[in-house]
Design a protein around this motif. Structure first.
Motif, short mmCIF file in Angstrom:
data_model
loop_
_atom_site.label_atom_id
_atom_site.label_comp_id
_atom_site.label_asym_id
_atom_site.label_seq_id
_atom_site.Cartn_x
_atom_site.Cartn_y
_atom_site.Cartn_z
N LYS A 248 13.82 -10.05 -15.77
CA LYS A 248 13.57 -11.12 -14.33
C LYS A 248 12.42 -11.02 -14.36
N LYS A 249 11.64 -12.04 -12.97
CA LYS A 249 10.14 -11.98 -12.94
C LYS A 249 10.21 -10.50 -11.48
N PRO A 250 9.80 -10.27 -11.39
CA PRO A 250 9.17 -9.42 -10.65
C PRO A 250 8.39 -9.72 -9.15
N LEU A 251 8.76 -9.61 -8.14
CA LEU A 251 8.10 -10.15 -7.20
C LEU A 251 7.91 -9.18 -6.09
N VAL A 252 8.54 -7.72 -5.77
CA VAL A 252 7.48 -7.14 -5.02
C VAL A 252 7.80 -5.26 -5.22
N LEU A 253 6.84 -4.75 -5.03
CA LEU A 253 7.13 -3.38 -5.44
C LEU A 253 6.70 -2.35 -3.97
N THR A 254 8.09 -2.20 -3.34
CA THR A 254 8.15 -0.66 -2.82
C THR A 254 8.70 0.56 -3.01
N GLY A 279 -5.44 8.89 -4.36
CA GLY A 279 -3.93 8.46 -5.18
C GLY A 279 -3.50 7.40 -5.37
N ASP A 280 -3.27 6.90 -6.67
CA ASP A 280 -2.96 5.43 -7.04
C ASP A 280 -1.07 5.75 -6.98
N ILE A 281 -0.88 4.09 -6.75
CA ILE A 281 -0.09 3.44 -7.46
C ILE A 281 0.15 2.33 -7.48
N TYR A 282 0.67 1.62 -8.85
CA TYR A 282 0.77 0.11 -8.70
C TYR A 282 1.91 -0.19 -9.83
N ALA A 283 2.19 -1.33 -10.20
CA ALA A 283 3.22 -1.76 -11.24
C ALA A 283 2.29 -3.00 -11.76
N VAL A 284 3.16 -3.54 -13.62
CA VAL A 284 1.63 -4.05 -14.24
C VAL A 284 3.20 -4.57 -14.78
N LEU A 285 3.45 -6.48 -14.95
CA LEU A 285 3.84 -7.23 -16.29
C LEU A 285 3.25 -7.24 -16.73
N PHE A 286 3.03 -7.22 -18.15
CA PHE A 286 2.96 -7.70 -19.36
C PHE A 286 3.30 -8.59 -20.37
N ARG A 287 2.20 -9.41 -21.53
CA ARG A 287 3.44 -9.24 -22.53
C ARG A 287 3.60 -8.64 -23.73
N LEU A 371 0.10 14.16 -4.65
CA LEU A 371 0.93 13.24 -4.34
C LEU A 371 2.20 13.19 -4.52
N LEU A 372 3.07 12.51 -2.80
CA LEU A 372 4.93 12.97 -2.99
C LEU A 372 5.18 11.15 -3.46
N ILE A 373 6.32 11.24 -3.57
CA ILE A 373 6.82 10.07 -3.86
C ILE A 373 8.60 10.07 -4.08
N ASP A 374 8.81 8.98 -3.56
CA ASP A 374 10.21 8.78 -3.64
C ASP A 374 10.79 7.38 -3.06
N GLU A 375 12.02 6.72 -3.75
CA GLU A 375 12.86 5.71 -3.41
C GLU A 375 11.93 4.09 -3.26
N VAL A 376 11.33 4.84 -4.65
CA VAL A 376 10.88 3.08 -5.09
C VAL A 376 11.44 2.24 -5.89
N LYS A 377 11.60 1.19 -5.79
CA LYS A 377 11.92 -0.26 -5.96
C LYS A 377 11.02 -1.59 -6.26
N VAL A 378 11.44 -2.15 -7.24
CA VAL A 378 11.03 -3.48 -7.34
C VAL A 378 12.15 -4.30 -7.43
N ILE A 379 11.76 -5.19 -6.36
CA ILE A 379 11.85 -6.71 -5.95
C ILE A 379 12.15 -7.62 -6.87
N MET A 380 13.84 -8.20 -7.66
CA MET A 380 13.23 -8.99 -9.20
C MET A 380 13.52 -10.13 -7.83
N GLU A 381 13.15 -11.36 -9.13
CA GLU A 381 14.07 -12.89 -8.31
C GLU A 381 15.38 -13.25 -8.89
N GLU A 382 15.96 -13.46 -7.51
CA GLU A 382 17.44 -13.48 -8.65
C GLU A 382 17.30 -15.07 -8.47
#
Length: 382
Positions: A248-254, A279-287, A371-382
């Motif tokens: 599916k198409k990624p829309l939002v990183l939370t 620190g850094d947080i990111y997401a990347v979509l690629f071929r 850096l502390l992280i938790d409960e991460v989600k990628v919201i996808m297109e329906e």
């Protein structure tokens, strides 16, 4: 520390780097460099031809082939490219039933002194996980020195989709406990367990390789510790593996985070650098395939700059936070055309990345940055 002890430490680090000590005239390496399955009609088994080349998770010693749902896996004959002179048992190219689970292969070095055991799996194709609570973790199999994180499929299979630089730190980490590694569990997460990423000193052993720090990092993909001190930017395989492919198409990183910078930034020579760490947080979509059809993943040299990138969700750089957990939410910004046909063919992969020092890939950062992280989600297109 004396010069003699430093030389001993350097020798030990080099031997761990190659996994098998090389003081014999015969080759002492015992790695599976590549695993593949020949098929006359590969698209009957695989979603795309490049899936015939498996992904090797060297940290967990697991090799995963991704096949179409419903594929008969009761009589398959994977083949292996080994380090020079090494042998493998069961025999290379022998037929096995993978429907009952992984099959174990043992690789023996040419000099006969060293062995590694790999578990080879054939998993039915499924999409990348999109919700990450970081509750599922296990110890690395060799010596139980550090933790590995994994999400699970619906049937409870370990995806082994998360990687860190912990296996690289193990080369110079000495007797560090699992909780003293750069990437470690955090018991008081936003909900349940979280992950704590801490920039650590690599001590005199790291200084030998001009790698005085190890930033805490966690990312979806794999890590090749054999390249950690030779070609460190190539060691991080962002988005590598069947469980990084999206449908599916990624829309939002939370998600939720806390960040505290260390006191003093240093460079790879160990010299002080002005400024405050981030620190850094990111997401990347690629071929995930090149134009010639060969498999592709991102690494430390191009994770934000590759021409294969389609979209980025850039949360960082992160400054100091106060008052507990902070929520982040960042839209994916599409910088290239998103093709539904490529999506249907499994042609897009995604990596989600966290690090305690934004310059950690270049060994620039402040010891103690956290850096502390938790409960991460990628919201996808329906």
């Amino acid at each position: 520390m004396s010069k003699i002890n430093l030389l001993v430490l350097a020798a030990a680090a080099c031997s761990l780097l190659t996994s098998c000590f090389k003081d014999e005239p015969l080759n002492a390496e015992c790695d599976i460099e590549m695993a593949y399955l020949h098929a006359d009609n590969p698209l009957e088994i695989f979603v795309k031809p490049t899936d015939s080349i498996a992904t090797t998770n060297e940290t967990s010693r697991t090799i995963i082939f991704s096949v179409r749902k419903g594929t008969n896996i009761t009589a398959l004959a994977p083949q292996f490219q080994l380090t020079e002179g090494a042998t493998i048992s069961p025999a290379n190219g022998s037929v096995h039933d993978f429907s009952k689970g992984a099959v174990s292969y043992t690789v023996t070095s040419e000099n006969g002194a060293w062995q590694k055991t790999y578990n080879v799996r054939f998993d039915e194709k499924t999409s990348a996980a999109t919700q990450f609570s970081f509750e599922n973790l296990l110890m690395e199999p060799d010596r139980e020195r550090y933790y590995i994180w994994t999400d699970k499929t619906e049937d409870g299979t370990d995806m082994l989709n998360w990687a860190s630089g912990n296996s690289g730190f193990a080369i110079v980490g000495g007797n560090a406990s699992p909780y003293e590694y750069p990437t470690a569990p955090y018991e008081n997460g936003y909900e349940g367990k979280g992950v704590k990423l801490t920039t650590r000193s690599t001590g005199e052993g790291g200084a030998i390789f001009k790698m005085p720090i190890a930033a805490g990092n966690l990312f979806t993909g794999s890590f090749d510790a054999n390249k950690a001190t030779k070609r460190p930017l190539e060691a991080t395989h962002f988005g590598d593996g069947p469980y990084c492919v999206v449908n599916k198409k990624p829309l939002v990183l939370t998600g939720y985070y806390q960040y505290t910078p260390g006191k003093t930034i240093t460079d790879k020579a160990g010299k002080e650098v002005p400024g405050i760490d981030q620190g850094d947080i990111y997401a990347v979509l690629f071929r995930n395939s090149k134009t010639d059809g060969t498999p592709f993943y991102l690494d430390g040299s191009n994770v934000k700059t590759s021409e294969q990138i389609v979209a980025l969700a850039l949360v960082g750089p992160l400054d100091k936070t106060e008052g507990g957990w902070h929520k982040f939410s960042k839209n994916f910004e599409y910088i290239a055309n998103f093709d539904p046909q490529v999506l249907a063919e499994g042609g897009y992969s995604m990596t989600v990345v966290f690090t305690s020092s934004v310059g950690g890939a270049e060994f620039v950062g402040a010891v103690g940055s956290e850096l502390l992280i938790d409960e991460v989600k990628v919201i996808m297109e329906e």
